[in-house]
Enzyme design. Structure first.
Site, mmCIF file in Angstrom:
data_model
loop_
_atom_site.group_PDB
_atom_site.id
_atom_site.type_symbol
_atom_site.label_atom_id
_atom_site.label_comp_id
_atom_site.label_asym_id
_atom_site.label_seq_id
_atom_site.Cartn_x
_atom_site.Cartn_y
_atom_site.Cartn_z
ATOM 1 N N SER A 1 0.835 -1.360 -0.088
ATOM 2 C CA SER A 1 0.042 0.023 -0.123
ATOM 3 C C SER A 1 0.905 1.453 -0.044
ATOM 4 C CB SER A 1 -1.004 -0.092 1.211
ATOM 5 O OG SER A 1 -0.285 -0.089 2.327
ATOM 6 N N HIS B 1 -2.699 -3.241 -5.790
ATOM 7 C CA HIS B 1 -2.972 -2.781 -4.340
ATOM 8 C C HIS B 1 -4.642 -3.199 -4.189
ATOM 9 C CE1 HIS B 1 -3.658 0.481 -1.299
ATOM 10 N NE2 HIS B 1 -3.597 -0.796 -0.591
ATOM 11 N N GLU C 1 -5.819 -0.798 -6.935
ATOM 12 C CA GLU C 1 -4.990 0.328 -7.553
ATOM 13 C C GLU C 1 -3.671 -0.310 -8.026
ATOM 14 O OE1 GLU C 1 -3.243 4.726 -5.387
ATOM 15 O OE2 GLU C 1 -3.075 2.584 -4.232
ATOM 16 N N ASN D 1 -3.215 6.207 -0.213
ATOM 17 C CA ASN D 1 -2.561 6.443 0.981
ATOM 18 C C ASN D 1 -2.099 7.795 0.964
ATOM 19 O OD1 ASN D 1 -3.504 4.208 2.656
ATOM 20 N ND2 ASN D 1 -1.828 2.957 1.455
#
Length: 296
Positions: free
Chosen positions: A118, A139, A151, A189
């Site tokens: 991540s 991800h 992702e 993130n």
């Protein structure tokens, strides 16, 4: 793709194995712990049962999906005929680099090597292999069987062919792929963790309490879960690790983890997985109870 291998039988690994198996792919689920592998298969079975109970899956499809999964405690054996490996080990840079060195040695030529990281650089991970063009980020979001987003992160050397393959494969899983480039935190993130960190600072500075902060974000911003509850769900240790990657990668103080987060991780108050974070968690109960230390 005819054979998928998943490294790591934890929360993310068993979720990834679940969606591939349900989509009809043979899956090798690999973990050094036989106990963790058994637990993962039990979890997948229970999650499939929930789908059957909701009417989104029939019992025969559940049994077929479980039949697609084999478990292995040996990485070399588990990946020997894989066309795609998805690494879903703990979010630890050194561990991931070691795994990818082993994958490069044991996975067949032409096998795509993906990481569910991540936040850790795909370019850095790819650099320890002799096939950087075949290394990519994949991800998934937690819980994997429910969340639609994947992702997809291009490393510096990732080939377009590999990216296109993973985009199409994600669609076959019923997911929505979103391709991004390799910078700290990627997109998810880089945006989410500063928000969580700011929520923790808001609590730390006494602006409002745990429930109040989460209520404002849920009712005012239409978030399904408040940032402090979400941090507990992700794991406070994981949040801290990602913020440290962002802080180190950008050298910008705005990504510095809140001292309260650091202290909670040191105290092993990591959220739902340890039974206490910003909230306390009782097995079998869905009631949201603010942790004793944060009650007014």
């Amino acid at each position: 793709m005819k054979k998928i291998a998943v490294i790591g039988a934890g929360t993310m690994g068993n979720g990834i194995a679940h969606v591939f198996a349900q989509a009809g792919f043979p899956v090798s689920l690999i973990d050094v712990s036989e106990q963790q592998l058994q637990k993962a298969v039990q979890t997948i079975s229970k999650n499939l049962d929930r789908q059957v109970a909701k009417g989104t899956l029939d019992a025969a499809t559940k049994e077929t999906a479980l039949g697609h999964i084999t478990t292995h405690s040996s990485l070399a054996v588990g990946v020997q005929d894989a066309e795609l490996v998805v690494e879903a080990a703990t979010e630890n840079t050194e561990l991931k680099l070691k795994i990818f060195q082993q994958l490069d040695e044991h996975a067949p030529q032409g096998c795509i090597l993906a990481s569910n990281t991540s936040s850790i650089s795909i370019t850095k991970i790819a650099a320890v292999t002799n096939r950087p063009e075949a290394v990519i980020g994949m991800h998934f979001m937690n819980p994997v069987p429910v969340m639609k987003l994947v992702e997809i992160i291009n490393g510096y050397a990732t080939s377009k062919e590999v990216t296109d393959t993973i985009v199409e494969l994600s669609k076959q899983l019923g997911k929505v792929p979103c391709v991004v480039n390799d910078y700290p935190g990627f997109v998810a993130n880089r945006i989410l963790m500063p928000m969580i960190n700011e929520a923790i600072y808001t609590l730390f500075e006494g602006v409002a309490g745990v429930a109040e902060i989460d209520t404002v974000m849920k009712l005012g911003m239409a978030h399904p879960m408040g940032p402090l509850q979400l941090a507990d769900f992700i794991g406070l240790d994981v949040c801290l690790s990602i913020l440290q990657v962002l802080h180190d990668g950008f050298g910008n103080p705005k990504y510095a983890p809140c001292p309260l987060l650091v202290n909670m991780v040191m105290a092993k108050k990591l959220g739902a997985k340890t039974g206490e974070g910003f909230y306390t968690y009782t097995p079998g109960s869905k009631e949201l109870v603010v942790s004793k230390g944060f009650k007014k």
